[in-house]
Design a protein around this motif. Structure first.
Motif, short mmCIF file in Angstrom:
data_model
loop_
_atom_site.label_atom_id
_atom_site.label_comp_id
_atom_site.label_asym_id
_atom_site.label_seq_id
_atom_site.Cartn_x
_atom_site.Cartn_y
_atom_site.Cartn_z
N GLU A 280 33.15 -9.86 -10.35
CA GLU A 280 32.01 -8.95 -10.19
C GLU A 280 31.68 -8.29 -11.53
N ARG A 281 32.71 -7.90 -12.27
CA ARG A 281 32.49 -7.29 -13.58
C ARG A 281 31.73 -8.24 -14.50
N GLY A 282 32.11 -9.53 -14.45
CA GLY A 282 31.43 -10.53 -15.28
C GLY A 282 29.97 -10.67 -14.91
N VAL A 283 29.67 -10.67 -13.60
CA VAL A 283 28.28 -10.78 -13.14
C VAL A 283 27.45 -9.61 -13.66
N LEU A 284 28.01 -8.39 -13.56
CA LEU A 284 27.29 -7.20 -14.01
C LEU A 284 27.07 -7.21 -15.52
N GLN A 285 28.09 -7.61 -16.25
CA GLN A 285 27.95 -7.63 -17.71
C GLN A 285 26.92 -8.66 -18.16
N ARG A 286 26.89 -9.81 -17.50
CA ARG A 286 25.89 -10.83 -17.87
C ARG A 286 24.48 -10.34 -17.55
N ALA A 287 24.34 -9.68 -16.39
CA ALA A 287 23.02 -9.15 -16.02
C ALA A 287 22.54 -8.12 -17.03
N LEU A 288 23.44 -7.22 -17.45
CA LEU A 288 23.08 -6.20 -18.45
C LEU A 288 22.73 -6.84 -19.79
N ALA A 289 23.48 -7.86 -20.17
CA ALA A 289 23.21 -8.52 -21.44
C ALA A 289 21.84 -9.17 -21.43
N ARG A 290 21.50 -9.83 -20.29
CA ARG A 290 20.19 -10.48 -20.20
C ARG A 290 19.05 -9.46 -20.20
N ALA A 291 19.35 -8.26 -19.67
CA ALA A 291 18.33 -7.21 -19.62
C ALA A 291 18.38 -6.32 -20.86
N ASP A 292 19.15 -6.75 -21.86
CA ASP A 292 19.29 -5.99 -23.10
C ASP A 292 19.76 -4.56 -22.85
N GLY A 293 20.65 -4.40 -21.86
CA GLY A 293 21.22 -3.10 -21.56
C GLY A 293 20.38 -2.21 -20.66
N ASN A 294 19.22 -2.69 -20.22
CA ASN A 294 18.34 -1.89 -19.36
C ASN A 294 18.86 -1.95 -17.92
N VAL A 295 19.38 -0.81 -17.40
CA VAL A 295 20.00 -0.77 -16.07
C VAL A 295 18.99 -1.09 -14.98
N SER A 296 17.79 -0.54 -15.10
CA SER A 296 16.76 -0.77 -14.07
C SER A 296 16.42 -2.26 -13.98
N ALA A 297 16.24 -2.89 -15.15
CA ALA A 297 15.90 -4.33 -15.16
C ALA A 297 17.06 -5.16 -14.64
N ALA A 298 18.29 -4.78 -15.00
CA ALA A 298 19.46 -5.52 -14.52
C ALA A 298 19.59 -5.40 -13.01
N ALA A 299 19.38 -4.19 -12.48
CA ALA A 299 19.45 -3.98 -11.03
C ALA A 299 18.41 -4.81 -10.30
N GLN A 300 17.22 -4.86 -10.87
CA GLN A 300 16.15 -5.65 -10.24
C GLN A 300 16.52 -7.13 -10.23
N ALA A 301 17.07 -7.61 -11.34
CA ALA A 301 17.47 -9.03 -11.41
C ALA A 301 18.57 -9.36 -10.41
N LEU A 302 19.45 -8.38 -10.15
CA LEU A 302 20.55 -8.60 -9.21
C LEU A 302 20.14 -8.38 -7.76
N GLY A 303 18.95 -7.82 -7.56
CA GLY A 303 18.47 -7.56 -6.20
C GLY A 303 19.12 -6.36 -5.54
N ILE A 304 19.55 -5.37 -6.37
CA ILE A 304 20.16 -4.16 -5.83
C ILE A 304 19.46 -2.94 -6.44
#
Length: 322
Positions: A280-304
């Motif tokens: 799970e940690r890996g999934v979150l870190q990859r999502a943040l990296a793809r969103a350039d650290g933007n939490v809102s964008a990462a959350a949207q990409a993860l569907g949460i």
């Protein structure tokens, strides 16, 4: 070749076969197979048999993926040995060369020896020889000059290594042959290192082509150059292994009938909750990296929701760089 020399070679072979050295010498054991099992005569001067173009095409088709994977390794090997009067042959497991590299100036000579695509070099036809004996014994070897069974072949020095396919089955043999009288056994030993290295490169390339979507891992074995590779799918299950990996790690067909986690095979200790947390940690870190650290964008990409992502980041102690 003179009759006296031919007779001397035949007498030497027959004397060795009649002695008890066959139990101790792999070479004499091969001579014995050639004489007793295949009913060959050392003095037979018949050249190797050639397949028809249609027959050769059919044999080549059996290992076409391996032939494609081998091209760059064949070119590289020929660059290393071609300058000293050697040719390179890739033979099907039936002993028939299907691919060749050689200098055009030597073509007539090599063709007269049968060192050509479509010739038949199995032990049943030619007795002890590099390609045929390598395929029988399934090991790298050199058959140097008068170690050949047939007197007509005693001018050749042949260094050969077996090649195994992606399922660990014997598929082909890689051979470097020379008919130069000044090629020493010591130099043949140097050629042997190049041949074995090229054979392993071909095996590795064939293996990668067979599992294009898998991760290819180098198995943790003592001999790092052995080509012990395993293929792991997206779920971390082992879906393939080279022959070297199968032997080193005790992998059987049962491992593929009922897929085994790579972590279990490689002895990587796992604890259930910790593994899930790491995943799970890996999934979150990859999502943040793809969103350039933007939490809102990462959350949207993860569907949460953003709040849910924040809770997960805090629980898993994921430190954000932004």
């Amino acid at each position: 070749m003179g009759e006296d020399l031919s007779g001397h070679h035949a007498d030497r072979i027959q004397a060795a076969i009649a002695s008890d050295t066959a139990a101790k010498s792999a070479l004499v054991a091969s001579w014995r197979r050639s004489s007793s099992l295949h009913r060959l005569n050392p003095t037979d001067c018949s050249p190797p048999r050639y397949l028809t173009e249609a027959e050769l095409g059919e044999v080549r088709q059996h290992i076409e993926p391996l032939v494609r994977a081998a091209q760059s390794s064949l070119d590289r090997l020929y660059l290393a040995v071609g300058g000293v009067g050697c040719c390179v042959l890739l033979a099907h497991r039936d002993g028939v060369p299907v691919e060749r590299r050689g200098a055009p100036v030597d073509d007539e000579t090599f063709h007269s020896w049968g060192l050509w695509t479509g010739s038949v070099w199995n032990e049943e036809s030619q007795g002890t020889n590099g390609i045929g004996t390598c395929l029988v014994e399934q090991r790298a070897l050199t058959i140097h000059r008068d170690q050949h069974f047939h007197t007509r072949n005693t001018g050749l020095s042949c260094t050969t290594a077996p090649i195994y396919d992606h399922q660990g089955e014997l598929a082909a043999a890689l051979d470097v042959s020379s008919c130069r009288a000044d090629l020493t056994e010591a130099f043949a030993n140097l050629i042997s290192m190049a041949v074995v290295d090229a054979a392993r490169r071909i095996e590795a390339e064939t293996f990668k082509m067979a599992f294009p979507k898998a991760r290819i891992l180098l198995a943790p074995v003592p001999d790092k150059g052995s080509g012990a590779l395993i293929a792991v799918d997206a779920d971390g299950l082992v879906v393939g292994a080279t022959r070297s990996a199968r032997l080193a790690l005790g992998i059987t067909q049962r491992c593929f009938d009922k897929p085994m986690p790579a972590a279990d095979l490689l002895g990587w200790a796992e604890n259930g909750p910790e593994v899930l947390a790491e995943a799970e940690r890996g999934v979150l870190q990859r999502a943040l990296a793809r969103a350039d650290g933007n939490v809102s964008a990462a959350a949207q990409a993860l569907g949460i929701s953003r709040a849910t992502l924040h809770r997960k980041l805090n629980r898993l102690d994921v430190h954000r760089s932004h």
